[in-house]
Design a protein around this motif. Structure first.
Motif, mmCIF file in Angstrom:
data_model
loop_
_atom_site.group_PDB
_atom_site.id
_atom_site.type_symbol
_atom_site.label_atom_id
_atom_site.label_comp_id
_atom_site.label_asym_id
_atom_site.label_seq_id
_atom_site.Cartn_x
_atom_site.Cartn_y
_atom_site.Cartn_z
ATOM 1 N N PRO A 153 -13.328 -28.071 -11.810
ATOM 2 C CA PRO A 153 -14.351 -28.811 -13.040
ATOM 3 C C PRO A 153 -15.469 -28.402 -13.622
ATOM 4 C CG PRO A 153 -13.363 -30.106 -10.615
ATOM 5 C CD PRO A 153 -12.810 -28.279 -10.793
ATOM 6 N N ILE A 154 -15.900 -28.820 -14.648
ATOM 7 C CA ILE A 154 -16.906 -28.040 -15.421
ATOM 8 C C ILE A 154 -18.018 -28.493 -14.417
ATOM 9 C CG2 ILE A 154 -18.470 -27.408 -17.083
ATOM 10 C CD1 ILE A 154 -15.689 -26.979 -19.063
ATOM 11 N N GLU A 155 -18.912 -28.570 -14.181
ATOM 12 C CA GLU A 155 -20.267 -28.420 -13.332
ATOM 13 C C GLU A 155 -21.646 -27.780 -13.950
ATOM 14 O OE1 GLU A 155 -19.767 -27.708 -9.121
ATOM 15 O OE2 GLU A 155 -18.785 -29.731 -9.174
ATOM 16 N N LYS A 156 -21.139 -26.339 -14.641
ATOM 17 C CA LYS A 156 -23.045 -26.208 -15.413
ATOM 18 C C LYS A 156 -22.212 -25.585 -16.393
ATOM 19 C CE LYS A 156 -26.222 -21.870 -14.241
ATOM 20 N NZ LYS A 156 -26.252 -21.618 -11.798
ATOM 21 N N VAL A 157 -23.008 -25.231 -17.800
ATOM 22 C CA VAL A 157 -23.363 -24.220 -18.599
ATOM 23 C C VAL A 157 -23.984 -22.859 -18.289
ATOM 24 C CG1 VAL A 157 -23.195 -24.549 -21.508
ATOM 25 C CG2 VAL A 157 -21.893 -26.352 -19.981
ATOM 26 N N SER A 158 -23.534 -21.664 -18.955
ATOM 27 C CA SER A 158 -24.612 -20.971 -19.207
ATOM 28 C C SER A 158 -24.049 -20.606 -21.118
ATOM 29 C CB SER A 158 -23.748 -19.587 -18.165
ATOM 30 O OG SER A 158 -25.333 -18.475 -18.374
ATOM 31 N N ILE A 159 -25.670 -19.862 -21.634
ATOM 32 C CA ILE A 159 -25.459 -19.893 -22.385
ATOM 33 C C ILE A 159 -25.789 -18.160 -22.877
ATOM 34 C CG2 ILE A 159 -26.248 -20.172 -25.084
ATOM 35 C CD1 ILE A 159 -26.442 -23.664 -24.118
ATOM 36 N N LEU A 160 -24.733 -17.074 -23.372
ATOM 37 C CA LEU A 160 -25.173 -15.703 -23.117
ATOM 38 C C LEU A 160 -26.115 -15.803 -24.648
ATOM 39 C CD1 LEU A 160 -21.955 -14.214 -21.566
ATOM 40 C CD2 LEU A 160 -24.046 -15.750 -20.809
ATOM 41 N N LEU A 243 -18.846 -20.789 -20.304
ATOM 42 C CA LEU A 243 -19.708 -19.641 -20.237
ATOM 43 C C LEU A 243 -19.417 -19.849 -22.141
ATOM 44 C CD1 LEU A 243 -18.826 -16.659 -18.653
ATOM 45 C CD2 LEU A 243 -20.445 -18.105 -17.998
ATOM 46 N N VAL A 244 -20.871 -19.946 -22.814
ATOM 47 C CA VAL A 244 -20.808 -20.091 -24.241
ATOM 48 C C VAL A 244 -20.815 -18.559 -24.412
ATOM 49 C CG1 VAL A 244 -22.226 -21.660 -26.442
ATOM 50 C CG2 VAL A 244 -21.906 -21.912 -24.535
ATOM 51 N N LEU A 245 -20.441 -17.896 -25.357
ATOM 52 C CA LEU A 245 -21.242 -16.387 -25.519
ATOM 53 C C LEU A 245 -20.309 -16.380 -28.093
ATOM 54 C CD1 LEU A 245 -18.569 -13.968 -25.389
ATOM 55 C CD2 LEU A 245 -18.237 -15.927 -23.802
ATOM 56 N N GLY A 246 -21.035 -15.661 -28.095
ATOM 57 C CA GLY A 246 -21.075 -15.602 -29.823
ATOM 58 C C GLY A 246 -19.525 -14.216 -30.847
#
Length: 279
Positions: A153-160, A243-246
């Protein structure tokens, strides 16, 4: 209502992709489409298995093809049960032409595409990222969530975030597509060179943007080599982060979000990667 598509190989069903897709669609009340890539050129058996005493055995072919039909039907049944149990709105597409071309076309009409990172649409296992996933990411027309082989389950988001337009675009697309997940813990992660500022790039503009979309986000600024420091930092997580990345495409100008960074993250961290690139 958003439209989410999940790419599935009915002969080697990635159950974690189904689980992530169903969980995300349920939390957002989205419409989920199971895209089963039933490429007519792809079978679970190998050519040598058709050999008989007098060459290619049509009897063996019929038995093996029937086995493939049964596997694909079982995969669809698994998807249907998962969707029904979550009480979500869903549909099923059977794409029978060249798998990559079909999936790229489907992505034009989707808000998000979900795929398991080991997907190959071949008989063989490949190192991450697989050729199929690489080619998909280079040509896809919507954001992609590449998920690991085990669901958490997704509990955290990290935007790079590196200050480049590609990382800002990915952040914006995450806000548009997945902000409804209502994750409490949001981190904006930046790596600056030693001796440089301890603020994120374009500090005032970025924080003004984030305040309107993800006001609870906190900021982490590390110093050193981006690939080294990002991996070190991510390994302190419990594994339940997204994780969010471009930009992924080759030739895109970005200080860290070049293909090697995305490849490295797929290999090393075993977390869902939300990848979006502006054309």
């Amino acid at each position: 209502m958003k439209k989410i598509i999940v790419a599935l190989d009915g002969l080697k069903l990635a159950k974690s992709a189904v689980q992530y897709a169903v969980a995300i669609a349920a939390r957002q009340q989205a419409h989920l489409v199971g895209v089963f890539l039933d490429d007519v050129t792809y079978h679970s058996y190998k050519i040598y298995e058709l050999a008989g005493a007098e060459g290619v055995s049509e009897h063996k072919r019929a038995i093996l093809e029937e086995g493939d039909v049964n596997k694909r039907e079982e995969a669809v049944a698994y998807f249907k049960v998962a969707c029904d149990n979550a009480s979500i709105n869903y549909s099923i597409h059977h794409d029978r032409n060249i798998a990559l071309q079909e999936l790229l076309h489907e992505s034009i009409y989707a808000d998000l595409l979900i795929i398991e990172g080991h997907e190959t649409l071949t008989h063989y296992a490949e190192d991450l990222p697989t050729r199929f996933v690489r080619e998909l990411l280079e040509g896809v027309q919507c954001p992609v969530l590449v998920v690991p082989g085990q669901y958490k389950p997704i509990e955290k988001v990290s935007i790079l975030y590196d200050g480049e337009p590609s990382s800002v675009f990915a952040t914006r697309m995450f806000c548009y597509v997945l902000a409804d997940l209502n994750i409490d813990e949001i981190e904006v992660l930046t790596v600056n060179k030693p001796g440089h500022s301890s603020h994120v790039p374009d500090n005032r503009l970025m924080k003004e943007f984030m305040k309107r979309h993800l006001p609870a986000a906190r900021y982490t600024v590390l110093k050193g080599d981006p690939e080294t420091e990002i991996l070190r930092h991510l390994r302190t997580y419990g594994g339940n982060a997204l994780l969010v990345l471009g930009a992924y495409r080759r030739g895109m100008v970005s200080r860290w979000f070049r293909p090697s960074m995305a490849d490295l993250l797929m290999t090393e961290v075993k977390m869902p990667l939300f990848i979006a690139h502006n054309k």
